[in-house]
Design an enzyme around this catalytic site. Structure first.
Site, short mmCIF file in Angstrom:
data_model
loop_
_atom_site.label_atom_id
_atom_site.label_comp_id
_atom_site.label_asym_id
_atom_site.label_seq_id
_atom_site.Cartn_x
_atom_site.Cartn_y
_atom_site.Cartn_z
N ARG A 32 41.84 44.20 44.37
CA ARG A 32 40.53 43.81 43.84
C ARG A 32 40.25 42.32 44.06
O ARG A 32 41.06 41.45 43.70
CB ARG A 32 40.44 44.14 42.35
CG ARG A 32 39.11 43.77 41.69
CD ARG A 32 39.01 44.37 40.29
NE ARG A 32 39.06 45.81 40.36
CZ ARG A 32 39.89 46.57 39.65
NH1 ARG A 32 40.74 46.01 38.82
NH2 ARG A 32 39.86 47.88 39.77
N CYS A 77 37.83 49.88 31.25
CA CYS A 77 39.01 49.03 31.36
C CYS A 77 38.96 47.97 30.25
O CYS A 77 37.87 47.55 29.85
CB CYS A 77 39.05 48.35 32.73
SG CYS A 77 40.42 47.20 32.98
N CYS A 120 41.19 31.14 21.73
CA CYS A 120 42.50 31.75 21.95
C CYS A 120 43.60 30.73 21.65
O CYS A 120 43.48 29.55 21.99
CB CYS A 120 42.63 32.23 23.39
SG CYS A 120 44.21 33.04 23.74
N CYS A 171 43.05 28.14 31.54
CA CYS A 171 42.04 28.91 30.82
C CYS A 171 41.12 28.05 29.97
O CYS A 171 41.56 27.29 29.09
CB CYS A 171 42.72 29.97 29.96
SG CYS A 171 41.53 31.10 29.18
N CYS A 228 47.63 28.81 28.13
CA CYS A 228 47.48 29.03 29.57
C CYS A 228 46.75 27.83 30.17
O CYS A 228 45.61 27.55 29.81
CB CYS A 228 46.72 30.32 29.84
SG CYS A 228 47.40 31.77 29.03
N CYS A 259 34.66 46.76 32.31
CA CYS A 259 35.85 46.13 31.75
C CYS A 259 35.48 45.18 30.62
O CYS A 259 34.53 44.40 30.75
CB CYS A 259 36.61 45.36 32.83
SG CYS A 259 36.99 46.36 34.29
N CYS A 284 46.33 47.79 35.67
CA CYS A 284 45.65 46.81 36.53
C CYS A 284 46.40 45.50 36.35
O CYS A 284 46.39 44.93 35.26
CB CYS A 284 44.18 46.68 36.12
SG CYS A 284 43.29 45.35 36.95
#
Length: 440
Positions: A351, A216, A139, A146, A143, A183, A276
């Site tokens: 969640r 999801c 990616c 991450c 972040c 998901c 979500c």
């Protein structure tokens, strides 16, 4: 607001039997405190199809599965009261009001959250979701938490997008193990012009939906047209976390703005897909940032269908994984965040997500008591470990929980089935004026 389905309109008119059976002193108090308000007591719920069935065959009373249809049934509800606790679904929270709730003594916060939870939900039912990384690593985002960012050297190595067949096989295993929502996550900034990859993802969504599972995705930023296509393919929900408060966000991520995230959430919501959206604890934030995140979520035009609360799973090689000065998130941090989310967004699922493996069964139980009613299970939560299916089955048995079935709405709360006081305010201008006075 989308038009309600015929099924929902039928439910709205036939499954609720209500009567004005509130004690006189309660009515007197409500009429004084809330001019123009009407207090009623829910008598009980009854499935419209159950009237001709024998009592032994009556199905469990359930609300609509679509969160918008579910909320529409209660659009005129002003507030609910049970066991000395009052709760309401509102979008005009101030930071000060949320901070006051967040800072309550722990025992009082737990009591209020647990009571609110039982006013709106059946606390024995917990949704089980499985998250699969369909595109791992590589990616371009920065972040700082991450492991999948190409900017950091971590144990994660870039992998190509999984084949449709592989994903569907994984979905079948998840369904066989008891999961009801599947998901799929991809490590990229946005779908952008990835036309071939998007075509395969649409096939995955359609295929998983065809298995009877809710679907999801978390695929980064989406355009309005991409959201529309995902909805048409059968997508149930889209995950796009805000991570933290707007103020702390630039300290964590610089390659995507907070507004970018809000725009994607709006595109998803406008396409009719359930949202979500939650955040992560342990990013070096202050308690004011945790309150700030909840404030953004609780003042969205529509509360998210589900709010994931994550505890940072630090990964060596990432800036936050190598930072020694950041305090570790403990169970009390998680419980306080979950409890506050439950109180300010009573109709949202909360969640337990990343980091759950680090907490004991007893600590997780307190999180459920505080209002969590959904978990990620399985052994592959993106690139960090999560409890395996068998361990979760044992935990559910130990705590007396049952899983929420796919494509079925949540069970009606026992409190609402038996009867709780609901205040209805017909004059909405009076409602707004009263809240302004309370805020002042």
């Amino acid at each position: 607001m989308n038009h309600l389905s015929r099924h929902t309109r039928t439910m709205a008119s036939s499954i609720l039997k209500r009567r004005s059976a509130v004690p006189n002193q309660t009515l007197q108090h409500l009429s004084t405190a809330h001019p123009g308000a009407t207090a009623i007591q829910v008598d009980h719920f009854m499935n419209s199809s159950s009237s001709s069935s024998s009592s032994s065959n009556v199905a469990t009373p359930r609300l609509p599965n679509n969160d918008r249809e579910r909320n529409a049934l209660y659009s005129k509800d002003e507030e609910r009261t049970m066991a000395g606790v009052t709760a309401s679904v509102r979008h005009d929270w101030t930071k000060e009001q949320i901070a006051e709730i967040y800072s309550l003594p722990f025992h009082e916060l737990m009591y209020r959250a647990a009571t609110v939870h039982r006013m709106y939900w059946n606390s024995s039912e917990v949704q089980q979701c499985t998250l699969l990384s369909i595109k791992t690593g590589g990616c371009t985002e920065d972040c700082s938490y991450c492991s999948q960012s190409s900017r950091y050297k971590t144990f994660v190595k870039p992998e190509p997008t999984m084949k449709v067949k592989e994903v569907l096989e994984a979905a079948k295993r998840a369904k066989d193990a008891g999961s009801t929502r599947f998901c799929m996550g991809a490590a990229w900034r946005e779908l952008g012009g990835k036309k071939n990859a998007f075509k395969h993802i649409l096939e995955m969504v359609s295929g998983v939906n065809g298995m009877g599972l809710e679907v999801c995705c978390t695929l980064g930023m989406l355009t309005a047209e991409q959201a529309k296509q995902l909805k048409e393919a059968g997508l149930t929900s889209y995950n796009h976390n805000l991570d933290t408060s707007p103020e702390h966000y630039p300290n964590v991520i610089t390659t995507r703005t907070y507004q970018d995230r809000l725009d994607t959430i709006a595109n998803v919501r406008d396409a009719g897909i359930s949202v979500c959206c939650g955040g992560i604890l342990g990013l070096g934030e202050k308690e004011t940032d945790r309150v700030g995140l909840l404030h953004v979520l609780a003042t969205l035009p529509e509360h998210p269908e589900s709010v994931p609360i994550n505890a940072l799973v630090s990964v060596e090689g990432t800036p936050l994984g190598d930072e020694e000065d950041i305090d570790k998130v403990d169970a009390f941090d998680m419980i306080r965040m979950i409890a506050t989310a439950r109180i300010v967004m009573p109709r949202s699922m909360v969640r337990l997500s990343a980091g759950r493996l680090s907490f004991s069964d007893a600590e997780q139980y307190l999180m459920f008591q505080a209002g969590a009613n959904s978990i990620f299970n399985g052994d592959k939560l993106l690139t960090t470990s999560n409890p395996e299916f068998d361990e979760d089955a044992m935990l559910f048995k130990k705590l007396g929980f049952v899983g929420k079935p796919a494509h079925q709405g949540p069970m009606v709360s026992p409190a609402e089935e038996k009867g709780i006081i609901i205040t209805k305010v017909q004059n909405h201008s009076q409602t707004a004026e009263r809240r302004m006075e309370q805020a002042a």
